[in-house]
Write a protein that holds these residues in place. Structure first.
Motif, short mmCIF file in Angstrom:
data_model
loop_
_atom_site.label_atom_id
_atom_site.label_comp_id
_atom_site.label_asym_id
_atom_site.label_seq_id
_atom_site.Cartn_x
_atom_site.Cartn_y
_atom_site.Cartn_z
N ALA A 66 -29.52 7.00 37.42
CA ALA A 66 -29.73 7.96 36.33
C ALA A 66 -30.77 7.43 35.36
CB ALA A 66 -28.42 8.22 35.61
N ASP A 67 -31.66 8.31 34.92
CA ASP A 67 -32.68 7.89 33.96
C ASP A 67 -32.25 8.12 32.51
OD1 ASP A 67 -32.91 10.62 33.59
OD2 ASP A 67 -34.88 10.79 34.52
N GLY A 68 -31.02 8.64 32.32
CA GLY A 68 -30.50 8.80 30.97
C GLY A 68 -30.88 10.08 30.27
N THR A 69 -31.59 10.98 30.97
CA THR A 69 -32.01 12.23 30.32
C THR A 69 -30.97 13.33 30.47
OG1 THR A 69 -33.19 12.93 32.32
CG2 THR A 69 -34.44 11.69 30.66
N MET A 70 -30.13 13.26 31.49
CA MET A 70 -29.13 14.30 31.73
C MET A 70 -27.75 13.68 31.49
SD MET A 70 -31.09 16.76 32.33
CE MET A 70 -29.85 18.00 32.69
N LEU A 71 -27.09 14.16 30.43
CA LEU A 71 -25.79 13.61 30.02
C LEU A 71 -24.73 14.70 30.06
CD1 LEU A 71 -26.96 11.65 26.84
CD2 LEU A 71 -26.83 10.79 29.19
N ASP A 72 -23.52 14.34 30.47
CA ASP A 72 -22.42 15.29 30.39
C ASP A 72 -21.84 15.27 28.98
OD1 ASP A 72 -20.75 13.06 30.21
OD2 ASP A 72 -20.16 13.13 32.32
N ALA A 105 -19.34 13.96 27.78
CA ALA A 105 -18.79 12.67 27.37
C ALA A 105 -19.88 11.64 27.12
CB ALA A 105 -17.82 12.15 28.42
N GLY A 106 -21.14 12.03 27.32
CA GLY A 106 -22.24 11.11 27.11
C GLY A 106 -22.58 10.25 28.30
N LEU A 107 -22.01 10.55 29.48
CA LEU A 107 -22.31 9.77 30.68
C LEU A 107 -23.58 10.31 31.34
CD1 LEU A 107 -18.75 9.43 32.28
CD2 LEU A 107 -19.99 7.77 30.86
N ALA A 108 -24.49 9.41 31.72
CA ALA A 108 -25.72 9.80 32.39
C ALA A 108 -25.43 10.14 33.84
CB ALA A 108 -26.73 8.67 32.30
N ILE A 109 -26.01 11.26 34.30
CA ILE A 109 -25.80 11.74 35.66
C ILE A 109 -27.08 11.51 36.47
CG2 ILE A 109 -25.12 13.68 37.09
CD1 ILE A 109 -22.97 12.69 35.14
N ALA A 110 -26.92 10.88 37.62
CA ALA A 110 -28.07 10.61 38.48
C ALA A 110 -28.42 11.83 39.32
CB ALA A 110 -27.77 9.41 39.40
N ALA A 111 -29.64 11.87 39.81
CA ALA A 111 -30.07 12.96 40.69
C ALA A 111 -29.32 12.86 42.01
CB ALA A 111 -31.57 12.87 40.93
N PRO A 112 -29.04 14.01 42.65
CA PRO A 112 -28.37 13.98 43.96
C PRO A 112 -29.21 13.20 44.98
CG PRO A 112 -28.38 16.19 43.03
CD PRO A 112 -29.28 15.37 42.18
N GLN A 113 -28.52 12.52 45.88
CA GLN A 113 -29.22 11.73 46.89
C GLN A 113 -29.40 12.50 48.18
OE1 GLN A 113 -28.28 7.46 47.09
NE2 GLN A 113 -26.70 7.83 45.56
N GLU A 114 -28.76 13.67 48.28
CA GLU A 114 -28.89 14.48 49.49
C GLU A 114 -29.50 15.83 49.14
OE1 GLU A 114 -25.32 14.83 51.69
OE2 GLU A 114 -24.84 12.69 51.62
N SER A 115 -30.14 16.44 50.12
CA SER A 115 -30.71 17.77 49.94
C SER A 115 -30.34 18.62 51.16
CB SER A 115 -32.23 17.70 49.79
OG SER A 115 -32.78 18.96 49.55
N PRO A 116 -29.61 19.74 51.00
CA PRO A 116 -29.13 20.24 49.71
C PRO A 116 -28.05 19.35 49.10
CG PRO A 116 -28.16 21.50 51.50
CD PRO A 116 -29.18 20.61 52.13
N ALA A 117 -28.00 19.36 47.77
CA ALA A 117 -27.08 18.48 47.06
C ALA A 117 -25.63 18.88 47.29
CB ALA A 117 -27.41 18.51 45.57
N ARG A 118 -24.76 17.90 47.36
CA ARG A 118 -23.34 18.17 47.47
C ARG A 118 -22.78 18.52 46.10
NH1 ARG A 118 -23.23 12.95 49.41
NH2 ARG A 118 -21.64 12.51 47.81
N ASP A 119 -21.72 19.34 46.09
CA ASP A 119 -21.10 19.72 44.83
C ASP A 119 -20.55 18.52 44.08
OD1 ASP A 119 -21.71 22.37 45.00
OD2 ASP A 119 -19.77 23.00 45.79
N ASP A 120 -20.07 17.51 44.81
CA ASP A 120 -19.48 16.37 44.12
C ASP A 120 -20.52 15.44 43.51
OD1 ASP A 120 -20.51 15.22 46.39
OD2 ASP A 120 -18.61 14.42 47.13
N GLU A 121 -21.81 15.78 43.66
CA GLU A 121 -22.86 15.00 43.01
C GLU A 121 -23.30 15.62 41.68
OE1 GLU A 121 -25.56 12.77 46.17
OE2 GLU A 121 -25.57 14.93 46.53
N ALA A 122 -22.82 16.80 41.39
CA ALA A 122 -23.22 17.50 40.17
C ALA A 122 -22.47 16.96 38.96
CB ALA A 122 -22.97 19.00 40.31
#
Length: 323
Positions: A131-137, A139-156
């Protein structure tokens, strides 16, 4: 020679009458000082609670608005933007959630004063699974980009808002999010007596202004959709693509927040309209929680300050298909 001794010093003192007068004046001065002290203390508590109320309300609205603005985000350099995935904005009227269930599974009733659920999904950002820290939920946790394409729901990433009581019974605005290993919750602010959401959905021909609808009204529109497809799976995918939840262009949120101290001395019979008096007059009966009468609240909480905070937030990553 005769010596004579004579004392010329006259005795003096305070009589009972003078003593009683002095005591009376002292008591009056002490009572006046106590009254001034209590008045100043009440004024200080009122000001302090008002400031805290304002800060908490702004923080709650800012937290929700930030989550709404990033709903539906997808880093196109790292993943696709498939329209086959479910809606990125969903909600329920007059519901709440358990902290232990996955996501928005099993919405429950009765909600606190008809409070709603607002669930917002987004993809993360970064490279190589970091995660580059630009997308936060929420709770303030940074979310990384999905590693698969198409992305899995559990990566969102998810930011889910609803109202629940803490162990002491105080209502809180809750943030539910997906942690590293399990779903978890965190309190945003305390004292939220009602949380209400409406959604801007464009007309079928793209006409503006868009309609402001409740979650129940959007679900009713989806029930009228006619799915196309040769088999049940294709028809289910078609219903997902056509869903009016995919058409949301803005989210209107409102909260009724109460203070922490019993500082009010008025009649304690105010009425609070979260979406305005005109909306309350027409829809309060069918949209619970949008009008809160203090006379219906528990007597022990009526002497607290209350204030409505609201905002209309544009959805930056809206997926609109008016065909």
């Amino acid at each position: 020679m005769r010596l004579s001794l004579r004392c010329d010093h006259a005795q003096s003192g305070v009589g009972l009458v003078e003593l009683m007068i002095a005591l009376g004046l002292g008591l009056l001065l002490a009572a006046a000082a106590g009254h001034i002290f209590l008045a100043n203390l009440a004024a200080y508590q009122l000001h302090d609670d008002s400031v805290r109320l304002t800060e908490s309300g702004r923080y709650a609205i800012d937290s929700i608005a930030r989550a709404v603005r990033q709903a539906g985000f997808t880093d196109l350099a790292e993943s696709d933007a498939s329209s086959d995935r479910g809606p990125d904005i969903v909600g329920w009227d007059a519901r709440y959630l358990k902290s232990t269930t996955p996501g928005v599974d099993q919405p429950l009733t009765p909600a606190i004063n008809g409070s709603d659920i607002l669930a917002l999904r987004f993809r993360g950002a970064g490279k190589d699974g970091r995660a580059d820290g630009t997308m936060l939920d929420c709770a303030g946790l940074a979310i990384a980009a999905p590693q698969e394409s198409p992305a899995r729901d559990d990566e969102a990433g998810w930011s889910i808002f609803y109202v629940a009581r803490d162990q002491s019974g105080e209502p809180e605005l809750i943030c539910k999010y997906r942690g590293r290993n399990a779903w978890s919750t965190a309190a945003i602010v305390r004292g939220v007596e009602s949380f209400q959401v409406r959604y801007a959905v464009p007309q079928g021909d793209g006409a503006f202004p868009a309609r402001l609808l409740t979650a129940t009204q959007i679900d009713a529109l989806d029930e009228q959709l006619v799915a196309q497809g040769a088999n049940p799976q294709q028809r289910a995918q078609d219903r997902v693509r056509q869903s009016h939840w995919n058409r949301i262009t803005a989210v209107h949120v409102a909260i009724l927040l109460r203070g922490t101290q019993p500082v009010r001395r008025d009649g304690l019979d105010l009425t609070h309209d979260l979406f305005g008096a005109a909306y309350g007059d027409q829809y309060a009966a069918s949209d619970p929680g949008t009008r809160i009468a203090e006379s219906a609240l528990p007597p022990a909480t009526r002497n607290r300050l209350r204030r409505v905070f609201s905002a209309s937030v544009q959805v930056r990553n809206a997926r609109i298909d008016l065909s």
